[in-house]
Motif scaffolding. Structure first.
Motif, PDB file in Angstrom:
ATOM      1  N   UNK A 154       0.831  -1.205   0.000  1.00  0.00           N
ATOM      2  CA  UNK A 154       0.000   0.000   0.000  1.00  0.00           C
ATOM      3  C   UNK A 154       0.865   1.254   0.000  1.00  0.00           C
ATOM      4  N   UNK A 155       1.914   1.243   0.817  1.00  0.00           N
ATOM      5  CA  UNK A 155       2.819   2.391   0.871  1.00  0.00           C
ATOM      6  C   UNK A 155       3.572   2.555  -0.439  1.00  0.00           C
ATOM      7  N   UNK A 156       3.934   1.420  -1.054  1.00  0.00           N
ATOM      8  CA  UNK A 156       4.629   1.476  -2.343  1.00  0.00           C
ATOM      9  C   UNK A 156       3.722   2.063  -3.416  1.00  0.00           C
ATOM     10  N   UNK A 157       2.458   1.643  -3.417  1.00  0.00           N
ATOM     11  CA  UNK A 157       1.505   2.166  -4.399  1.00  0.00           C
ATOM     12  C   UNK A 157       1.324   3.667  -4.232  1.00  0.00           C
ATOM     13  N   UNK A 158       1.272   4.131  -2.985  1.00  0.00           N
ATOM     14  CA  UNK A 158       1.147   5.555  -2.732  1.00  0.00           C
ATOM     15  C   UNK A 158       2.374   6.311  -3.235  1.00  0.00           C
ATOM     16  N   UNK A 159       3.555   5.736  -3.040  1.00  0.00           N
ATOM     17  CA  UNK A 159       4.784   6.375  -3.504  1.00  0.00           C
ATOM     18  C   UNK A 159       4.818   6.462  -5.024  1.00  0.00           C
ATOM     19  N   UNK A 160       4.381   5.399  -5.700  1.00  0.00           N
ATOM     20  CA  UNK A 160       4.337   5.408  -7.160  1.00  0.00           C
ATOM     21  C   UNK A 160       3.344   6.461  -7.649  1.00  0.00           C
ATOM     22  N   UNK A 161       2.194   6.526  -7.014  1.00  0.00           N
ATOM     23  CA  UNK A 161       1.190   7.511  -7.409  1.00  0.00           C
ATOM     24  C   UNK A 161       1.701   8.937  -7.230  1.00  0.00           C
ATOM     25  N   UNK A 162       2.457   9.175  -6.166  1.00  0.00           N
ATOM     26  CA  UNK A 162       3.004  10.511  -5.925  1.00  0.00           C
ATOM     27  C   UNK A 162       3.926  10.948  -7.057  1.00  0.00           C
ATOM     28  N   UNK A 163       4.677   9.992  -7.612  1.00  0.00           N
ATOM     29  CA  UNK A 163       5.632  10.305  -8.675  1.00  0.00           C
ATOM     30  C   UNK A 163       4.975  10.316 -10.044  1.00  0.00           C
ATOM     31  N   UNK A 164       4.080   9.373 -10.288  1.00  0.00           N
ATOM     32  CA  UNK A 164       3.538   9.143 -11.625  1.00  0.00           C
ATOM     33  C   UNK A 164       2.107   9.629 -11.818  1.00  0.00           C
ATOM     34  N   UNK A 165       1.514  10.182 -10.779  1.00  0.00           N
ATOM     35  CA  UNK A 165       0.091  10.516 -10.840  1.00  0.00           C
ATOM     36  C   UNK A 165      -0.287  11.442 -11.977  1.00  0.00           C
ATOM     37  N   UNK A 166       0.554  12.415 -12.283  1.00  0.00           N
ATOM     38  CA  UNK A 166       0.209  13.359 -13.355  1.00  0.00           C
ATOM     39  C   UNK A 166       0.213  12.700 -14.724  1.00  0.00           C
ATOM     40  N   UNK A 167       0.944  11.591 -14.863  1.00  0.00           N
ATOM     41  CA  UNK A 167       1.016  10.890 -16.152  1.00  0.00           C
ATOM     42  C   UNK A 167      -0.164   9.955 -16.375  1.00  0.00           C
ATOM     43  N   UNK A 168      -0.825   9.561 -15.296  1.00  0.00           N
ATOM     44  CA  UNK A 168      -1.948   8.619 -15.402  1.00  0.00           C
ATOM     45  C   UNK A 168      -3.120   9.132 -14.560  1.00  0.00           C
TER      46      UNK A 168
END
Length: 287
Positions: A154-168
């Motif tokens: 869950x924490x990893x998914x949040x970290x990925x979203x923080x970095x990649x959220x604007x792209x997806x």
């Protein structure tokens, strides 16, 4: 099928084969800077489920995934990675391939066209070109190398979203969990960390494009003219501009541009608009 082989300088490297070994076309799939072979599984699964008769070989570039890490970070460069790809093709006794290169993998494709043009039948470039937009390059340089461990998926998914959220912008929580599972690995204590050597950041952080590097990159791109090109661009990409993508198509002369709506850097290549162009491109010329 798991594939292990040795690089010219002795590293134990990994790749995975999907689809029939006797397919008339082999596609060599090369991922982006911080990714690994799993980055192509959405694309490959969609194509194989649709009946595409292609063998896919997705790699873990040195320092990523199941491939050995290099003790000399200077070797983390597209030129060295390209040599590793030739070693893989030789190991598998594959004479000709089509290349699918995402971001850094696209740069590897350009390099390979100068090294083994007679073995390449076509190239798919995913959201990469001779000119790298400063906004996207700065973003990548800011996050690469940040491999702090996370307590759980869950924490990893949040970290990925923080970095990649604007792209997806349309991704759901389930999409981010899936993204994390393709880019992180689980440790023995249950925590997870990004699945690459943080030392890969050394070479990319030194990249400072200027007029001379841009000229050299356009010259490198010119070497791709002998083979068909499928160029994929995310509509909201911050690394490859629409202007430069269209310029690439004009200069190449035998290229198709596919733009993926509401996606940035980089499309996963499982999007319907991409699949519709990718299957005939890969199967073209198969006997």
């Amino acid at each position: 099928m798991d594939i292990y082989y040795r690089s010219g300088d002795g590293l134990k490297l990994y790749a995975k084969s999907y689809g029939p070994d006797d397919a008339p076309v082999t596609a060599l799939c090369m991922h982006g800077l911080t990714r690994n072979h799993k980055d192509f599984e959405p694309m490959i699964n969609a194509l194989l489920e649709s009946g595409t008769n292609v063998r896919f070989i997705a790699v873990d570039v040195r320092g990523r995934g199941l491939s050995e890490r290099d003790t000399n970070p200077v070797n983390y460069s597209p030129a060295i990675y390209a040599q590793d790809m030739i070693a893989l093709l030789d190991h598998l006794e594959i004479e000709t391939v089509k290349l699918v290169g995402t971001s850094m993998g696209g740069l590897m494709s350009m390099v390979l066209m100068t090294m083994i043009p007679h073995r390449i039948e076509g190239v798919v470039l995913n959201d990469i070109g001779p000119v790298l937009q400063k906004e996207g390059l700065d973003r990548i340089q800011n996050y690469v190398g940040g491999t702090l461990q996370k307590d759980n998926w869950e924490a990893a998914a949040k970290a990925v979203e923080d970095v990649q959220g604007s792209a997806f912008p349309d991704y759901t929580h389930e999409d981010w969990i899936a993204f994390a599972r393709r880019t992180y690995r689980e440790l023995d204590d249950g925590r997870v960390e990004l699945d690459y050597d943080p030392e890969i950041s050394r070479t990319v952080k030194d990249v400072r494009p200027n007029i001379f590097t841009n000229m050299a990159m356009w010259k490198l791109f010119k070497a791709m003219k002998p083979v068909p090109l499928l160029l994929v661009r995310g509509e909201i990409s911050d690394l490859l501009s629409d202007k430069n993508a269209r310029k690439m198509v004009r200069k190449h002369g035998n290229a198709e541009l596919v733009t993926v709506p509401r996606v940035g850097h980089t499309p996963l290549l499982d999007e319907p608009v991409v699949q519709g162009a990718l299957r005939p491109f890969l199967e073209q010329g198969a006997s």
